[in-house]
Design a protein around this motif. Structure first.
Motif, PDB file in Angstrom:
ATOM      1  N   PRO A   1       0.910  -1.326   0.173  1.00 13.52           N
ATOM      2  CA  PRO A   1      -0.080   0.246  -0.005  1.00 13.52           C
ATOM      3  C   PRO A   1       0.873   1.286   0.204  1.00 13.52           C
ATOM      4  O   PRO A   1       0.388   2.312  -0.172  1.00 13.52           O
ATOM      5  CB  PRO A   1      -0.838  -0.108   1.287  1.00 13.52           C
ATOM      6  N   SER A   2       2.092   1.202   0.426  1.00 15.62           N
ATOM      7  CA  SER A   2       3.019   2.100   0.598  1.00 15.62           C
ATOM      8  C   SER A   2       4.292   1.851   0.314  1.00 15.62           C
ATOM      9  O   SER A   2       4.642   0.677   0.631  1.00 15.62           O
ATOM     10  CB  SER A   2       2.908   3.324   1.832  1.00 15.62           C
ATOM     11  N   PRO A   3       5.407   2.687   0.272  1.00 17.57           N
ATOM     12  CA  PRO A   3       6.812   2.271   0.356  1.00 17.57           C
ATOM     13  C   PRO A   3       7.234   1.852   1.888  1.00 17.57           C
ATOM     14  O   PRO A   3       7.440   2.728   2.392  1.00 17.57           O
ATOM     15  CB  PRO A   3       7.609   3.386  -0.106  1.00 17.57           C
ATOM     16  N   ARG A   4       7.059   0.624   2.139  1.00 10.07           N
ATOM     17  CA  ARG A   4       7.373  -0.005   3.441  1.00 10.07           C
ATOM     18  C   ARG A   4       8.113  -1.260   3.298  1.00 10.07           C
ATOM     19  O   ARG A   4       8.317  -1.978   4.372  1.00 10.07           O
ATOM     20  CB  ARG A   4       6.109  -0.263   4.245  1.00 10.07           C
ATOM     21  N   SER A   5       8.653  -1.445   2.278  1.00  5.77           N
ATOM     22  CA  SER A   5       9.282  -3.092   2.293  1.00  5.77           C
ATOM     23  C   SER A   5      10.394  -3.268   3.206  1.00  5.77           C
ATOM     24  O   SER A   5      10.543  -4.300   4.083  1.00  5.77           O
ATOM     25  CB  SER A   5       9.682  -3.331   0.645  1.00  5.77           C
ATOM     26  N   ARG A   6      11.491  -2.203   3.299  1.00  8.11           N
ATOM     27  CA  ARG A   6      12.516  -2.506   4.039  1.00  8.11           C
ATOM     28  C   ARG A   6      12.111  -2.390   5.745  1.00  8.11           C
ATOM     29  O   ARG A   6      12.560  -3.018   6.355  1.00  8.11           O
ATOM     30  CB  ARG A   6      13.814  -1.176   3.871  1.00  8.11           C
ATOM     31  N   ALA A   7      10.909  -1.295   5.750  1.00  6.05           N
ATOM     32  CA  ALA A   7      10.490  -1.272   7.298  1.00  6.05           C
ATOM     33  C   ALA A   7       9.864  -2.812   7.483  1.00  6.05           C
ATOM     34  O   ALA A   7       9.834  -2.985   8.607  1.00  6.05           O
ATOM     35  CB  ALA A   7       9.704  -0.352   7.220  1.00  6.05           C
ATOM     36  N   LEU A   8       9.281  -3.321   6.677  1.00  8.38           N
ATOM     37  CA  LEU A   8       8.472  -4.475   6.766  1.00  8.38           C
ATOM     38  C   LEU A   8       9.457  -5.714   7.276  1.00  8.38           C
ATOM     39  O   LEU A   8       9.067  -6.690   8.041  1.00  8.38           O
ATOM     40  CB  LEU A   8       7.702  -4.974   5.786  1.00  8.38           C
ATOM     41  N   VAL A   9      10.736  -5.645   6.291  1.00 11.42           N
ATOM     42  CA  VAL A   9      11.800  -6.696   6.778  1.00 11.42           C
ATOM     43  C   VAL A   9      12.057  -6.657   8.124  1.00 11.42           C
ATOM     44  O   VAL A   9      12.275  -7.629   8.852  1.00 11.42           O
ATOM     45  CB  VAL A   9      12.890  -6.533   5.603  1.00 11.42           C
ATOM     46  N   ALA A  10      12.150  -5.219   8.594  1.00  8.63           N
ATOM     47  CA  ALA A  10      12.681  -5.063   9.989  1.00  8.63           C
ATOM     48  C   ALA A  10      11.803  -5.538  10.984  1.00  8.63           C
ATOM     49  O   ALA A  10      11.968  -6.299  11.773  1.00  8.63           O
ATOM     50  CB  ALA A  10      12.979  -3.647  10.298  1.00  8.63           C
ATOM     51  N   ALA A  11      10.558  -5.340  10.809  1.00 11.56           N
ATOM     52  CA  ALA A  11       9.478  -5.584  11.562  1.00 11.56           C
ATOM     53  C   ALA A  11       9.267  -7.041  11.743  1.00 11.56           C
ATOM     54  O   ALA A  11       9.089  -7.772  12.962  1.00 11.56           O
ATOM     55  CB  ALA A  11       8.257  -4.983  11.364  1.00 11.56           C
ATOM     56  N   ALA A  12       9.482  -7.710  10.386  1.00 14.79           N
ATOM     57  CA  ALA A  12       9.152  -9.059  10.432  1.00 14.79           C
ATOM     58  C   ALA A  12      10.066  -9.928  10.935  1.00 14.79           C
ATOM     59  O   ALA A  12       9.976 -10.998  11.835  1.00 14.79           O
ATOM     60  CB  ALA A  12       9.029  -9.671   8.824  1.00 14.79           C
ATOM     61  N   GLU A  13      11.535  -9.369  11.011  1.00 14.40           N
ATOM     62  CA  GLU A  13      12.462 -10.206  11.844  1.00 14.40           C
ATOM     63  C   GLU A  13      12.545 -10.257  13.020  1.00 14.40           C
ATOM     64  O   GLU A  13      12.555 -11.548  13.615  1.00 14.40           O
ATOM     65  CB  GLU A  13      13.776  -9.342  11.386  1.00 14.40           C
ATOM     66  N   GLY A  14      11.726  -9.237  13.814  1.00 15.40           N
ATOM     67  CA  GLY A  14      11.113  -9.558  15.143  1.00 15.40           C
ATOM     68  C   GLY A  14      10.329 -10.597  15.581  1.00 15.40           C
ATOM     69  O   GLY A  14      10.203 -10.888  16.669  1.00 15.40           O
ATOM     70  N   HIS A  15       9.556 -10.944  14.591  1.00 16.89           N
ATOM     71  CA  HIS A  15       8.301 -11.724  14.477  1.00 16.89           C
ATOM     72  C   HIS A  15       8.790 -13.153  14.261  1.00 16.89           C
ATOM     73  O   HIS A  15       7.840 -14.387  14.338  1.00 16.89           O
ATOM     74  CB  HIS A  15       7.239 -11.352  13.928  1.00 16.89           C
ATOM     75  N   GLY A  16       9.979 -13.383  13.864  1.00 16.03           N
ATOM     76  CA  GLY A  16      10.606 -14.871  13.472  1.00 16.03           C
ATOM     77  C   GLY A  16      10.306 -15.104  12.006  1.00 16.03           C
ATOM     78  O   GLY A  16      10.057 -16.172  11.664  1.00 16.03           O
ATOM     79  N   LEU A  17      10.475 -13.944  11.270  1.00 24.91           N
ATOM     80  CA  LEU A  17      10.000 -14.219   9.721  1.00 24.91           C
ATOM     81  C   LEU A  17      11.024 -13.403   8.990  1.00 24.91           C
ATOM     82  O   LEU A  17      11.103 -12.382   9.291  1.00 24.91           O
ATOM     83  CB  LEU A  17       8.448 -13.660   9.411  1.00 24.91           C
ATOM     84  N   ARG A  18      11.754 -14.037   8.096  1.00 25.94           N
ATOM     85  CA  ARG A  18      12.722 -13.663   6.979  1.00 25.94           C
ATOM     86  C   ARG A  18      12.098 -13.013   5.851  1.00 25.94           C
ATOM     87  O   ARG A  18      11.637 -14.160   5.098  1.00 25.94           O
ATOM     88  CB  ARG A  18      14.016 -14.428   6.999  1.00 25.94           C
ATOM     89  N   LEU A  19      12.365 -11.970   5.471  1.00 21.09           N
ATOM     90  CA  LEU A  19      12.118 -11.304   4.073  1.00 21.09           C
ATOM     91  C   LEU A  19      12.866 -10.933   3.469  1.00 21.09           C
ATOM     92  O   LEU A  19      14.199 -10.644   3.689  1.00 21.09           O
ATOM     93  CB  LEU A  19      10.819 -10.435   4.327  1.00 21.09           C
ATOM     94  N   ALA A  20      12.641 -10.672   2.110  1.00 27.97           N
ATOM     95  CA  ALA A  20      13.837  -9.967   1.419  1.00 27.97           C
ATOM     96  C   ALA A  20      12.940  -8.475   0.883  1.00 27.97           C
ATOM     97  O   ALA A  20      11.904  -8.726   0.352  1.00 27.97           O
ATOM     98  CB  ALA A  20      14.205 -10.881   0.008  1.00 27.97           C
ATOM     99  N   PRO A  21      13.919  -7.574   1.022  1.00 28.46           N
ATOM    100  CA  PRO A  21      13.197  -6.088   0.454  1.00 28.46           C
ATOM    101  C   PRO A  21      12.984  -6.065  -0.742  1.00 28.46           C
ATOM    102  O   PRO A  21      13.911  -6.415  -1.662  1.00 28.46           O
ATOM    103  CB  PRO A  21      14.084  -5.189   1.257  1.00 28.46           C
ATOM    104  N   GLY A  22      11.964  -5.292  -1.384  1.00 23.07           N
ATOM    105  CA  GLY A  22      11.988  -5.107  -2.974  1.00 23.07           C
ATOM    106  C   GLY A  22      13.208  -4.440  -3.496  1.00 23.07           C
ATOM    107  O   GLY A  22      13.267  -4.817  -4.597  1.00 23.07           O
ATOM    108  N   PRO A  23      13.792  -3.335  -2.833  1.00 22.02           N
ATOM    109  CA  PRO A  23      14.847  -2.602  -3.380  1.00 22.02           C
ATOM    110  C   PRO A  23      15.792  -3.354  -4.024  1.00 22.02           C
ATOM    111  O   PRO A  23      16.753  -3.096  -4.901  1.00 22.02           O
ATOM    112  CB  PRO A  23      15.265  -1.518  -2.491  1.00 22.02           C
ATOM    113  N   LEU A  24      16.223  -4.670  -3.284  1.00 17.84           N
ATOM    114  CA  LEU A  24      17.449  -5.660  -3.657  1.00 17.84           C
ATOM    115  C   LEU A  24      17.289  -6.158  -4.975  1.00 17.84           C
ATOM    116  O   LEU A  24      18.261  -6.596  -5.619  1.00 17.84           O
ATOM    117  CB  LEU A  24      17.467  -6.771  -2.490  1.00 17.84           C
ATOM    118  N   PHE A  25      16.271  -6.072  -5.571  1.00 18.16           N
ATOM    119  CA  PHE A  25      16.038  -6.581  -6.858  1.00 18.16           C
ATOM    120  C   PHE A  25      16.086  -5.617  -8.058  1.00 18.16           C
ATOM    121  O   PHE A  25      15.989  -5.888  -9.290  1.00 18.16           O
ATOM    122  CB  PHE A  25      14.298  -7.462  -6.862  1.00 18.16           C
TER     123      PHE A  25
END
Length: 478
Positions: free
Chosen positions: A401-425
């Motif tokens: 919904p908004s530019p938040r991919s990197r923030a989402l990666v950081a938040a998910a890490e704390g919940h035990g979920l590993r993600l890849a941020p969009g800008p890396l692609f």
């Protein structure tokens, strides 16, 4: 010794105004991400604190604290009188490009890497039975085991691109093939056209070869728009080479149809540009089989494939298909880094290819079911996200919904979920409104992952701090 200027690092870091305080922690996290994905190479000297503070319009104290955090976490080292240098923490790192062991109960949604099917151990058993007839020989096959080259050539012929074994080079995975093609076909300083987004490791391989990347924006919902952009770039810039994924593109899932391939091949021919075509997902069609390979629409192009996604990443078996003379040049480059591939793994690959059609049929059905689960969970729990159903491949490319991919990666890490941020692609700061999610996990794990993802998204939406004790994450790559 490589140095990055304050102006360049400030451009890579981007605007920190929207980050939650403390600002120094946000700056340290951005620099960690740049080191983890290779945009700031290891060993690079970082700019002086005063210069970076001026470039970012921050206080020197903020930059000093950020550098201290980087040193404390192992992402930088200080040398007396020489400056501060980019580094990697010792030991396994969660944010590294290559998947590490998930030893803490986390769910890894950063990497699209399926587990091995039952056919893999059976293939190794068959390989060991075949091994004795090879033992009296020296075991070196620089271009690959002849039996394996023949089988790969047969599959290309069946897909509509007549191929002989002499046109095949066996490599240590697709990335090895891509990197070898870049080293062979593109000189330092020349242009390489790519899609944006694209596979990050290929971007790293291009940068390592010293080529200049020419990104062209790709939206899977408007494939003709990318063809228009690619034609313009090819006409005006005439890049030496192009790195392309027409088959269930990673990460968007876009499939170029036969008419599009004819159009693209014609544009490449007019520009004198050779394409390095990544076909890693080509046989992972779920709804629509891919047309014949792009190389069948124009001569001189290089096709790269792998067993990593169709069978198992641990095999490290890939290949390059090109004209026989090009394969000889590619082989001469490849042997500089690896004299030859392991015989047992290549024998196992032969056994897997012998039964590939049946195994792929089972895999496609499994992936269809898992794709449906992930799509359903996302649409139910995160309805504001934009998610298209790809016709093949292993991943969903989600619009946020908004530019938040990197923030989402950081938040998910704390919940035990590993993600890849969009800008890396991609290159630059684009794609922070995107997130790539694989559907390679079993359904119950996908449901659990989306539950954690929804919690992390709520944290970001409401500006909540990461859970207590959560590690300071570096953005993982996929």
């Amino acid at each position: 010794m490589e140095t990055t200027s304050a102006r360049r690092l400030a451009e890579l870091v981007g605007d920190l105004a929207g980050e939650r305080p403390p600002r120094y922690a946000a700056l340290a996290q951005r620099v960690r991400m740049l080191v983890a994905d290779g945009r700031v190479p290891l060993g690079t000297r970082l700019p002086a604190e005063r210069e970076l503070a001026a470039a970012l319009t921050l206080s020197r104290a903020t930059v000093t604290a950020a550098y201290a955090r980087l040193r404390d976490d192992g992402w930088a080292t200080a040398r007396q009188g020489a400056g501060t240098f980019a580094a990697l923490p010792a030991g396994p790192h969660r944010g590294a490009w290559v998947p590490g062991p998930v030893d803490d109960g986390s769910i890894d949604m950063a990497h699209a890497a399926p587990s091995a099917p039952a056919s893999v151990p059976a293939a190794f058993a068959a390989a060991l039975a075949e091994l004795p007839r090879h033992l009296p020989q020296h075991g070196y096959h620089p271009a690959g085991l002849p039996d394996l080259r023949a089988r790969i050539a047969e599959r290309y012929t069946a897909r509509g691109l007549p191929t002989t074994p002499e046109q095949i080079l066996v490599t240590a995975g697709a990335l090895h093939g891509v990197a070898t093609a870049f080293q062979t076909l593109v000189r330092r300083g020349q242009r390489l056209l790519t899609e944006q987004p694209t596979y990050p490791n290929a971007l790293d391989a291009a940068r390592a070869s010293g080529v200049r990347i020419l990104p062209t924006a790709l939206d899977a919902a408007e494939p003709d728009a990318w063809l228009d952009a690619a034609e313009r770039a090819l006409r005006t810039v005439r890049p030496a080479a192009a790195y392309l994924m027409p088959d269930f593109h990673n990460p968007t899932g876009r499939l170029v149809d036969a008419a599009g391939r004819e159009r693209l091949a014609a544009a490449l021919r007019r520009a004198g540009t050779v394409a390095v075509v990544d076909e890693t997902f080509a046989e992972l069609w779920l709804d629509t089989p891919a047309p014949p390979p792009l190389a069948s629409f124009g001569e001189g192009h290089v096709s790269v494939g792998s067993l990593s996604k169709t069978f198992w990443g641990g095999l490290r078996i890939g290949w390059v298909r090109a004209e026989a003379e090009t394969v000889r040049h590619l082989t001469a480059v490849a042997v500089r880094s690896t004299m030859a591939g392991p015989v047992v793994e290549q024998l196992a690959a032969c056994a897997l290819l012998d039964g590939a059609d049946a195994a792929l049929g089972e895999l496609r059905q499994q992936l269809r079911e898992r794709r449906a689960v992930l799509l359903g969970e996302l649409r139910s729990r995160l309805p504001a996200w934009r998610v298209r159903e790809p016709a093949g491949g292993l991943v969903l490319w989600c619009g946020l919904p908004s530019p938040r991919s990197r923030a989402l990666v950081a938040a998910a890490e704390g919940h035990g979920l590993r993600l890849a941020p969009g800008p890396l692609f991609g290159t630059g700061h684009a794609l922070d409104d995107r997130l790539r999610l694989p559907y390679t996990h079993p359904p119950e794990l996908l449901r659990a992952a989306v539950s954690l993802l929804a919690r992390a998204d709520a944290d970001v939406e409401h500006g909540a701090a990461p859970p207590d004790g959560a590690p300071a994450p570096a953005d993982p790559v996929v």
